[in-house]
Design a protein around this motif. Structure first.
Motif, PDB file in Angstrom:
ATOM      1  N   ILE A 202       0.854  -1.187   0.000  1.00 48.06           N
ATOM      2  CA  ILE A 202       0.000   0.000   0.000  1.00 48.06           C
ATOM      3  C   ILE A 202       0.892   1.239   0.000  1.00 48.06           C
ATOM      4  CG2 ILE A 202      -1.957  -1.110   1.154  1.00 48.06           C
ATOM      5  CD1 ILE A 202      -1.045   0.234   3.768  1.00 48.06           C
ATOM      6  N   ALA A 203       0.387   2.342  -0.562  1.00 50.53           N
ATOM      7  CA  ALA A 203       1.156   3.582  -0.572  1.00 50.53           C
ATOM      8  C   ALA A 203       1.131   4.243   0.796  1.00 50.53           C
ATOM      9  CB  ALA A 203       0.595   4.538  -1.619  1.00 50.53           C
ATOM     10  N   ASP A 204      -0.043   4.256   1.433  1.00 50.74           N
ATOM     11  CA  ASP A 204      -0.232   4.817   2.772  1.00 50.74           C
ATOM     12  C   ASP A 204      -1.589   4.328   3.266  1.00 50.74           C
ATOM     13  OD1 ASP A 204      -2.259   6.569   1.668  1.00 50.74           O
ATOM     14  OD2 ASP A 204      -0.670   7.947   1.071  1.00 50.74           O
ATOM     15  N   TYR A 205      -2.144   5.007   4.279  1.00 50.17           N
ATOM     16  CA  TYR A 205      -3.386   4.511   4.891  1.00 50.17           C
ATOM     17  C   TYR A 205      -4.618   5.308   4.447  1.00 50.17           C
ATOM     18  CZ  TYR A 205       0.308   2.630   7.799  1.00 50.17           C
ATOM     19  OH  TYR A 205       1.449   2.005   8.235  1.00 50.17           O
ATOM     20  N   SER A 206      -4.465   6.117   3.414  1.00 47.39           N
ATOM     21  CA  SER A 206      -5.554   7.011   3.018  1.00 47.39           C
ATOM     22  C   SER A 206      -6.858   6.287   2.722  1.00 47.39           C
ATOM     23  CB  SER A 206      -5.141   7.824   1.783  1.00 47.39           C
ATOM     24  OG  SER A 206      -4.026   8.629   2.056  1.00 47.39           O
ATOM     25  N   SER A 207      -6.774   5.144   2.070  1.00 42.62           N
ATOM     26  CA  SER A 207      -7.984   4.445   1.641  1.00 42.62           C
ATOM     27  C   SER A 207      -8.293   3.223   2.487  1.00 42.62           C
ATOM     28  CB  SER A 207      -7.851   4.043   0.167  1.00 42.62           C
ATOM     29  OG  SER A 207      -6.758   3.154  -0.005  1.00 42.62           O
ATOM     30  N   ILE A 208      -7.561   3.041   3.584  1.00 42.38           N
ATOM     31  CA  ILE A 208      -7.775   1.863   4.427  1.00 42.38           C
ATOM     32  C   ILE A 208      -8.847   2.145   5.465  1.00 42.38           C
ATOM     33  CG2 ILE A 208      -6.722   0.358   6.157  1.00 42.38           C
ATOM     34  CD1 ILE A 208      -4.148   0.544   4.714  1.00 42.38           C
ATOM     35  N   THR A 209      -9.722   1.176   5.660  1.00 45.77           N
ATOM     36  CA  THR A 209     -10.696   1.251   6.747  1.00 45.77           C
ATOM     37  C   THR A 209     -10.521   0.042   7.659  1.00 45.77           C
ATOM     38  OG1 THR A 209     -12.398   0.086   5.474  1.00 45.77           O
ATOM     39  CG2 THR A 209     -12.360   2.503   5.336  1.00 45.77           C
ATOM     40  N   ALA A 210     -10.890   0.229   8.917  1.00 46.08           N
ATOM     41  CA  ALA A 210     -10.792  -0.862   9.896  1.00 46.08           C
ATOM     42  C   ALA A 210     -12.102  -0.966  10.652  1.00 46.08           C
ATOM     43  CB  ALA A 210      -9.643  -0.607  10.867  1.00 46.08           C
ATOM     44  N   PRO A 220     -11.479  -9.347  20.458  1.00 45.06           N
ATOM     45  CA  PRO A 220     -11.636  -8.437  19.314  1.00 45.06           C
ATOM     46  C   PRO A 220     -11.138  -9.061  18.016  1.00 45.06           C
ATOM     47  CG  PRO A 220      -9.802  -7.745  20.688  1.00 45.06           C
ATOM     48  CD  PRO A 220     -10.507  -8.835  21.443  1.00 45.06           C
ATOM     49  N   VAL A 221     -11.826  -8.742  16.952  1.00 43.57           N
ATOM     50  CA  VAL A 221     -11.446  -9.153  15.599  1.00 43.57           C
ATOM     51  C   VAL A 221     -11.436  -7.897  14.750  1.00 43.57           C
ATOM     52  CG1 VAL A 221     -12.037 -10.527  13.593  1.00 43.57           C
ATOM     53  CG2 VAL A 221     -12.494 -11.425  15.885  1.00 43.57           C
ATOM     54  N   ILE A 222     -10.298  -7.599  14.131  1.00 41.84           N
ATOM     55  CA  ILE A 222     -10.162  -6.396  13.319  1.00 41.84           C
ATOM     56  C   ILE A 222     -10.149  -6.796  11.861  1.00 41.84           C
ATOM     57  CG2 ILE A 222      -8.798  -4.320  12.880  1.00 41.84           C
ATOM     58  CD1 ILE A 222      -7.924  -6.307  15.893  1.00 41.84           C
ATOM     59  N   SER A 223     -11.001  -6.148  11.074  1.00 45.04           N
ATOM     60  CA  SER A 223     -11.045  -6.386   9.629  1.00 45.04           C
ATOM     61  C   SER A 223     -10.586  -5.128   8.908  1.00 45.04           C
ATOM     62  CB  SER A 223     -12.469  -6.753   9.195  1.00 45.04           C
ATOM     63  OG  SER A 223     -12.880  -7.972   9.773  1.00 45.04           O
ATOM     64  N   PHE A 224      -9.497  -5.258   8.154  1.00 46.80           N
ATOM     65  CA  PHE A 224      -8.977  -4.157   7.369  1.00 46.80           C
ATOM     66  C   PHE A 224      -9.430  -4.306   5.927  1.00 46.80           C
ATOM     67  CE2 PHE A 224      -5.855  -4.353  10.816  1.00 46.80           C
ATOM     68  CZ  PHE A 224      -5.721  -2.997  11.135  1.00 46.80           C
ATOM     69  N   ARG A 225      -9.878  -3.200   5.348  1.00 50.85           N
ATOM     70  CA  ARG A 225     -10.131  -3.146   3.914  1.00 50.85           C
ATOM     71  C   ARG A 225      -9.028  -2.328   3.287  1.00 50.85           C
ATOM     72  NH1 ARG A 225     -13.378  -6.087   0.813  1.00 50.85           N
ATOM     73  NH2 ARG A 225     -14.151  -4.290  -0.348  1.00 50.85           N
ATOM     74  N   LEU A 226      -8.198  -2.983   2.483  1.00 52.19           N
ATOM     75  CA  LEU A 226      -7.057  -2.344   1.858  1.00 52.19           C
ATOM     76  C   LEU A 226      -7.282  -2.201   0.357  1.00 52.19           C
ATOM     77  CD1 LEU A 226      -5.968  -4.162   4.387  1.00 52.19           C
ATOM     78  CD2 LEU A 226      -3.768  -3.520   3.511  1.00 52.19           C
TER      79      LEU A 226
END
Length: 226
Positions: A202-210, A220-226
């Motif tokens: 990834i270039a950075d975290y601009s478009s990432i959601t958690a 806890p379960v964390i789901s990242f959309r990259l």
């Protein structure tokens, strides 16, 4: 194993998130290059070779590799550290890093950095980022990256198995450390070098959601959309 690299959006699920600092959460490139340039000139070292090989590696290991014969490596590393601690101009958070950290529960996040704790605190504060409660800094490991010790220790401190964790890293040494720990690893930014098969970039975290959820037992379960 990391998921295959792809331009398509992907979802990664984990229980623990392990971040490197410099180049991954914090853009400190200008400061790092300035300090090493001055240090190299002072001691007649090869600045270009230092830059090529030092990224993501503990300063003491780089000093040990390049120091003049007979030099006091620990004294030189201490001198370098003192230079780094007073340079904060131009240090910034990577795009989206503050938002992403704020979205994650504190008990699932760790910082794993080749910097010592004093420098890590300084740079995170300069970038306007909250220091995670769990931080594995240089003085807490016996072997720096690319050894996996730091990432394995961080996962254990968060109560997660390596297969349950996710690493974000920007440097070849750190990426190698994450993979050697058996942890899925995401490469961040432009300085990763050639990536091993299966490492997502990834270039950075601009478009990432958690998104944070919980399983049956309430972990806890964390789901990242990259």
């Amino acid at each position: 194993m990391s998921l295959p690299a792809s331009t398509a959006q992907q979802t990664l699920t984990c229980r623990a998130v392990l971040f490197d600092m410099d180049g991954t959460l914090v853009d400190s490139t200008a400061v790092v290059e300035q300090v090493w340039s001055e240090f190299a000139v002072r001691y007649g070292l090869d600045f270009e070779e230092i830059l090529r090989t030092s990224h993501g590696v503990q300063a003491i290991d780089t000093v040990r590799r390049f120091a003049p014969a007979g030099a006091d490596v620990f004294a030189l590393a201490s001198e370098l550290g003192a230079m780094e601690r007073v340079r904060t101009e131009g240090i910034l958070a990577l795009p989206g890093a503050a938002r992403l950290l704020a979205a994650l529960p504190g008990d699932v996040v760790a910082l794993v950095t080749s910097a010592d704790r004093v420098l890590a605190d300084i740079r995170m504060a300069a970038a306007g980022l909250q220091m995670p409660a769990t931080a594995v800094t240089a003085e807490l490991v016996s072997r720096g990256k690319p050894d996996p010790e730091g990432y394995l220790k961080a996962a254990a401190l968060l109560g997660a198995e390596p297969a349950e964790a996710l690493v974000f890293e920007d440097a070849p040494a750190g990426i190698a450390a994450g993979l050697a720990a058996g942890i899925r690893t995401v490469a961040v930014g432009p300085n990763t070098g050639p990536l091993p098969d299966g490492v997502l970039h990834i270039a950075d975290y601009s478009s990432i959601t958690a998104e944070v959820d919980a399983d049956g037992p309430g972990r806890p379960v964390i789901s990242f959309r990259l």
